[in-house]
Enzyme design. Structure first.
Site, short mmCIF file in Angstrom:
data_model
loop_
_atom_site.label_atom_id
_atom_site.label_comp_id
_atom_site.label_asym_id
_atom_site.label_seq_id
_atom_site.Cartn_x
_atom_site.Cartn_y
_atom_site.Cartn_z
N ARG A 1 0.91 -1.10 0.04
CA ARG A 1 0.00 0.00 0.01
C ARG A 1 0.79 1.15 0.01
O ARG A 1 1.91 1.28 0.61
CB ARG A 1 -1.06 0.00 1.15
CG ARG A 1 -1.67 1.40 1.24
CD ARG A 1 -2.67 1.32 2.50
NE ARG A 1 -2.42 1.00 3.74
CZ ARG A 1 -3.36 0.67 4.39
NH1 ARG A 1 -4.60 1.18 4.50
NH2 ARG A 1 -2.93 0.61 5.90
N ARG B 1 2.73 3.87 5.37
CA ARG B 1 2.36 4.09 6.48
C ARG B 1 3.31 3.23 7.42
O ARG B 1 3.72 2.11 7.29
CB ARG B 1 0.92 3.58 6.76
CG ARG B 1 -0.15 4.47 6.68
CD ARG B 1 -1.50 4.20 6.65
NE ARG B 1 -1.94 3.24 7.84
CZ ARG B 1 -3.32 2.73 7.92
NH1 ARG B 1 -4.08 3.28 7.10
NH2 ARG B 1 -3.41 2.20 8.96
N ARG C 1 -1.65 -6.47 14.28
CA ARG C 1 -2.95 -5.45 13.93
C ARG C 1 -4.09 -6.63 13.72
O ARG C 1 -5.15 -6.61 14.12
CB ARG C 1 -2.98 -4.63 12.89
CG ARG C 1 -2.25 -3.39 13.13
CD ARG C 1 -1.53 -2.48 11.90
NE ARG C 1 -2.61 -2.09 11.10
CZ ARG C 1 -2.33 -1.77 9.84
NH1 ARG C 1 -1.15 -1.81 9.41
NH2 ARG C 1 -3.31 -1.30 9.05
P1 AP5 Z 1 -7.36 -0.17 2.27
O1 AP5 Z 1 -8.66 0.21 1.45
O2 AP5 Z 1 -6.32 1.02 2.53
O3 AP5 Z 1 -7.56 -0.93 3.20
P2 AP5 Z 1 -8.54 -0.52 4.80
O4 AP5 Z 1 -9.21 -1.90 5.15
O5 AP5 Z 1 -8.95 0.66 4.61
O6 AP5 Z 1 -7.00 -0.75 5.70
P3 AP5 Z 1 -6.48 0.04 6.92
O7 AP5 Z 1 -5.02 -0.23 7.22
O8 AP5 Z 1 -6.82 1.49 6.66
O9 AP5 Z 1 -7.33 -0.46 8.03
P4 AP5 Z 1 -6.95 -0.45 9.39
O10 AP5 Z 1 -8.23 -0.70 10.07
O11 AP5 Z 1 -5.85 -1.13 9.96
O12 AP5 Z 1 -6.13 1.11 9.71
P5 AP5 Z 1 -7.05 2.51 10.09
O13 AP5 Z 1 -6.21 3.69 9.42
O14 AP5 Z 1 -8.53 2.36 10.45
O15 AP5 Z 1 -6.82 -1.31 1.12
C1 AP5 Z 1 -5.38 -1.80 1.73
C2 AP5 Z 1 -4.35 -1.87 0.52
O16 AP5 Z 1 -4.98 -3.06 -0.27
C3 AP5 Z 1 -4.36 -0.59 -0.50
O17 AP5 Z 1 -2.95 -0.79 -0.97
C4 AP5 Z 1 -5.33 -1.00 -1.56
O18 AP5 Z 1 -5.08 -0.41 -3.10
C5 AP5 Z 1 -5.40 -2.46 -1.62
N1 AP5 Z 1 -6.69 -3.14 -2.16
C6 AP5 Z 1 -8.07 -2.75 -1.51
N2 AP5 Z 1 -8.93 -3.26 -2.01
C7 AP5 Z 1 -8.00 -4.24 -2.95
C8 AP5 Z 1 -8.68 -5.25 -3.81
N3 AP5 Z 1 -10.16 -5.67 -3.70
N4 AP5 Z 1 -7.71 -6.24 -4.65
C9 AP5 Z 1 -6.34 -5.85 -4.45
N5 AP5 Z 1 -6.26 -4.75 -3.73
C10 AP5 Z 1 -6.86 -3.93 -2.90
O19 AP5 Z 1 -6.44 2.25 11.81
C11 AP5 Z 1 -5.00 2.48 12.00
C12 AP5 Z 1 -4.87 2.44 13.56
O20 AP5 Z 1 -5.45 3.53 14.18
C13 AP5 Z 1 -5.15 1.16 14.25
O21 AP5 Z 1 -4.32 0.13 14.07
C14 AP5 Z 1 -5.47 1.63 15.66
O22 AP5 Z 1 -4.17 1.76 16.43
C15 AP5 Z 1 -6.06 3.12 15.36
N6 AP5 Z 1 -7.69 3.20 15.28
C16 AP5 Z 1 -8.18 3.50 14.46
N7 AP5 Z 1 -9.76 3.36 14.83
C17 AP5 Z 1 -9.87 2.91 15.95
C18 AP5 Z 1 -10.82 2.74 16.74
N8 AP5 Z 1 -11.98 2.70 16.47
N9 AP5 Z 1 -10.43 2.40 18.09
C19 AP5 Z 1 -9.06 2.25 18.63
N10 AP5 Z 1 -8.04 2.44 17.67
C20 AP5 Z 1 -8.14 2.86 16.63
#
Ligand code: AP5
Length: 213
Positions: free
Chosen positions: A127, A160, A171
């Protein structure tokens, strides 16, 4: 106020799917993005969150729920919200229910993106994101048109800090322990719509639009 939750493991494609729903009038609320903005601004919450996020651990529920409360309370009652990465614990889900009820809103759907761990490690390792506009790419599955630069902003793309294999595995373990129980929680409310997220980006987006578009 209408709300939809995008549920699924890190890297299942929640942010990628959200992009097309924004075109359908949904306001995309990613708690990960909100927290990264706090880190960029070096606020006390951001400094605390960075330590946890870099290790793949969750930020405390109260801090996250309070951010969501601020967003919802300052919004029009006719707004449609798409939550990405929230709620992430049973406690957050219960607080979210209370909040929506107090604002006379509804939770209409929980879209569950299902994807196995090995596919996720490959997706997150490749990513690349734009720090300016938040656009998300993948070096193989969704590459930018010019080198390693954002198609919209033209600036260099970033990886990231939590997208390394050790933190990705952590994670995934945290997701299995603390977030996966939400599937049963929302199934009991008959809200869950599962989608096979191993399909191509176009197919996953189409399946989600079929349900919500
Ligand atoms: P992408 O669309 O970026 O995936 P995503 O599901 O949005 O993944 P994230 O890493 O953003 O999810 P996350 O939940 O870990 O992170 P967040 O920022 O929420 O796709 C991923 C990759 O795959 C991309 O390169 C894309 O191009 C590719 N792709 C997508 N679909 C595809 C397909 N069909 N085929 C092929 N390739 C594909 O959270 C980060 C951190 O913040 C957490 O770890 C935690 O520490 C904190 N945090 C966030 N929210 C909370 C909460 N509610 N409570 C407590 N801590 C929190």
């Amino acid at each position: 106020m209408n709300t939809v939750v995008l549920l699924g493991p890190p890297g299942a494609g929640k942010g990628t799917v959200a992009e097309v729903l924004v075109d359908k009038g949904y306001r995309h609320i990613s708690t990960g993005d909100l927290l990264r903005e706090q880190i960029r601004l070096e606020t006390p919450l951001g400094l605390e969150a960075k330590k946890l996020m870099d290790k793949g651990r969750f930020v405390p529920d109260d801090a996250v729920v309070s951010m969501i409360r601020d967003v919802l309370k300052s919004s029009e009652s006719s707004a449609k919200f798409l939550f990405d990465g929230f709620p992430r614990t049973l406690n957050q889900a219960e607080k979210f229910d209370e909040l929506i009820q107090s604002l006379e809103g509804t939770l209409d759907e929980v879209i569950l993106l299902e994807c196995p761990d090995d596919v996720i490690v490959e997706r997150l390792s490749g990513r690349r994101t734009c720090e300016k506009c938040g656009a998300v790419y993948h070096e193989i599955f969704n590459p930018p048109s010019k080198g390693d630069r954002c198609d919209v902003e033209g600036c260099e793309l970033m990886q990231r800090p939590d997208d390394n294999e050790t933190t990705i595995r952590k994670r995934l373990a945290v997701y299995a322990e603390r977030t996966a129980p939400l599937i049963t929680y929302y199934e009991a409310k008959d809200l869950v719509h599962p989608i096979d997220a191993t399909q191509s980006i176009g197919q996953v987006r189409e399946a989600v639009l079929e349900k919500l578009g």
